[in-house]
Design an enzyme around this catalytic site. Structure first.
Site, mmCIF file in Angstrom:
data_model
loop_
_atom_site.group_PDB
_atom_site.id
_atom_site.type_symbol
_atom_site.label_atom_id
_atom_site.label_comp_id
_atom_site.label_asym_id
_atom_site.label_seq_id
_atom_site.Cartn_x
_atom_site.Cartn_y
_atom_site.Cartn_z
ATOM 1 N N HIS A 299 -44.578 -33.205 4.369
ATOM 2 C CA HIS A 299 -45.848 -32.522 4.644
ATOM 3 C C HIS A 299 -47.000 -33.242 3.935
ATOM 4 C CE1 HIS A 299 -44.534 -29.025 6.971
ATOM 5 N NE2 HIS A 299 -43.501 -28.911 6.165
ATOM 6 N N ASP B 159 -51.013 -30.040 2.610
ATOM 7 C CA ASP B 159 -50.077 -30.147 3.730
ATOM 8 C C ASP B 159 -50.543 -31.301 4.604
ATOM 9 O OD1 ASP B 159 -48.068 -29.371 5.836
ATOM 10 O OD2 ASP B 159 -47.919 -27.631 4.518
ATOM 11 N N ARG C 245 -53.894 -25.633 5.844
ATOM 12 C CA ARG C 245 -54.113 -25.713 7.293
ATOM 13 C C ARG C 245 -55.524 -25.253 7.630
ATOM 14 N NH1 ARG C 245 -48.583 -24.741 6.924
ATOM 15 N NH2 ARG C 245 -47.461 -26.582 7.672
ATOM 16 N N GLU D 267 -38.862 -28.670 4.736
ATOM 17 C CA GLU D 267 -38.999 -29.380 6.017
ATOM 18 C C GLU D 267 -39.318 -30.867 5.809
ATOM 19 O OE1 GLU D 267 -40.588 -25.750 8.867
ATOM 20 O OE2 GLU D 267 -42.073 -26.981 7.835
#
Length: 503
Positions: free
Chosen positions: A201, A130, A101, A267
């Site tokens: 991701h 990501d 990030r 996720e």
């Protein structure tokens, strides 16, 4: 067996500090359920100082303790006489740094390795990819760093009032730089554990190679994601995606000597697989009953490839919702439910429950805490970390969506990481916080002398606050309710498995 590694002589030429490898320390530690390889004993007397360790790693841990007996500011004060000894409760005592990030430079990663070693932690887990960025080179896929390592804007703040601000954010590690970091960490008895996110991701990867995605669903992307959260983009269940994933894993295996190679798995929405006609055809060919079976299919292939390289796959606990192949270690972030599910199935597990170790969470309920994301995680609560019996250890997770600078990472990590490090070294039930709190003031002097921009215990300093940047405050109870929903499928699977066993 004991072997003298060497010493530092005094002015008369005699040894005043002796470093000794003594394997019997490890035997004694193992006999009481500790990790023998890092056992140490530091003896200080008027005749000299001796640092003994069961292995060179143990000697290093002891030398760290010896350094901490000095005045934190380096004043020429006597070291107290006495004996200090110990051995850790867990073999995995770590921290995860998200460099996807917000990228952190090689120099900053080296500095963090030093700080982890100072806290007798032995794992630095690097979250290298990501939706927002791809940070390592993969032979045959040059656009991953040419396109996937650079975004033109970044979300500012969290929650419904968050905005997106233009501004280039970019960076990646060359293969040579990563090899240097591996060596640097090994010299300090810290293992670098890499992670590539698969099959979710992955927007940064799909920006570079859109053909790897579910191309018949939604518009193609041409840059990493500028926002934060759970992104619906996933790899398509194709042979090309498997080739790509295996290449990324190979690149990590060729650079990192860690036994563990992270393959992500957290996720992963099934939205695109449910909507894609091509994915439906492919699922039929593979004999997959539903879109929920696609992630386990990916996991099985990537775990097999990691095993073929002689390593162990490291994956987030979402993979427990399907069949987990042999040779997987789980990162359990969704609390005791995920921890116990892994242990009940005989799967090695690392504890990283978000309510105790997610260091991007705010450190109090005060409105002065910058960009409140998640529930408050005070240092007192961090010190309550308890690793379930049977787990291999634990780690703190430092997600960097709202940590764009080195100082912001410092603020999030320290001094809470000191509390977590002590709990991972000591193990068992947490002791009362008061004793740790009493010793903490001296440790804060050490951090200050090391240039760490930690959060003061009485609240953020004025220049550490971020007034006007929106957050989304959350109570612990609200977060517990959210996590309960996240583990519903896992609980259902566990209950069904238990019913089948009883029948």
């Amino acid at each position: 067996a004991a072997a003298t590694l060497g010493g530092l002589g005094d002015d008369d030429g005699g040894p005043c500090i002796r470093l000794v490898v003594d394997e019997t320390l490890g035997d004694d530690a193992a006999a009481v359920g500790r990790i023998g390889g890092e056992a140490f004993r530091v003896s200080v007397s008027e005749s000299g100082i001796e640092v003994r360790g069961a292995t060179p790693a143990g000697v290093y841990r002891g030398a760290t303790v010896l350094r901490q007996l000095r005045d934190p500011e380096g004043a020429a004060t006597p070291i107290p006489a006495g004996v200090w000894e110990g051995a850790p409760a867990y073999a995995w005592r770590g921290a995860m740094l998200d460099v996807a990030r917000h990228f952190r430079t090689v120099e900053e990663v080296r500095r963090l390795i030093d700080l982890l070693a100072d806290h007798r932690l032995n794992v630095l887990h690097l979250h290298l990819t990501d939706d927002q960025g791809w940070r390592f080179e993969v032979p045959g896929f040059p656009r991953l760093t040419e396109v996937g390592a650079r975004r033109a804007a970044t979300q500012r703040g969290h929650g419904p009032l968050a905005t997106v601000e233009p501004g280039i954010h970019e960076g990646f590690y060359t293969t040579a730089e990563l090899r240097d970091l591996v060596r640097y960490a090994a010299d300090r008895f810290v293992t670098l554990v890499p992670e590539v996110e698969l099959p979710g991701h992955v927007q940064a990867a799909l920006a570079a190679y859109p053909e790897l995605g579910n191309t018949d669903v939604g518009d193609p992307v041409d840059s990493p994601w500028e926002r934060f959260g759970v992104n619906p983009r996933t790899l398509a269940p194709t042979e090309a995606s498997l080739v790509f994933g295996r290449a990324a894993i190979d690149a990590l295996c060729d650079v990192f000597d860690s036994e563990w190679i992270g393959i992500g798995g957290d996720e992963v929405p099934v939205t695109e697989w449910e909507q894609s006609a091509a994915a439906a055809t492919r699922m039929q060919e593979l004999g997959l009953a539903s879109a929920h079976d696609v992630q386990p299919w990916f996991t099985a292939h990537f775990v097999a490839h990691v095993r073929a390289r002689g390593r162990t796959a490291l994956a987030w606990d979402e993979v427990l919702e399907g069949d987990v192949p042999d040779g997987v270690r789980i990162l359990a972030w969704r609390g005791p439910v995920a921890m116990r599910a892994a242990l009940s199935r005989g799967i090695e597990v690392v504890a990283c429950p978000d309510l105790e170790v997610y260091l991007d969470y705010p450190q109090s309920e005060s409105a002065e805490e910058p960009i409140r994301v998640g529930p408050p995680l005070t240092i007192e609560r961090a010190y309550t970390l308890r690793v379930e019996d049977g787990a291999v250890g634990g780690q703190a997770n430092v997600w960097s969506e709202h940590l764009p600078t080195r100082d912001r990472v410092d603020f999030a990590m320290f001094p809470r990481l000191a509390a977590i490090a002590e709990r991972l070294w000591e193990g068992g039930e947490p002791a009362p916080y008061a004793d740790f709190g009493r010793r903490l003031s001296t440790h804060l002097r050490r951090l200050r002398a090391a240039g760490v921009r930690y959060r003061p215990l009485d609240g953020p300093a004025p220049d550490q606050r971020r007034p006007g940047v929106p957050g989304k405050p959350l109570t612990i109870e609200a977060r517990e309710h959210i996590v309960a929903g996240l583990v519903a499928r896992l609980l259902e699977r566990s209950h069904n498995a238990s019913a089948e066993y009883r029948n």
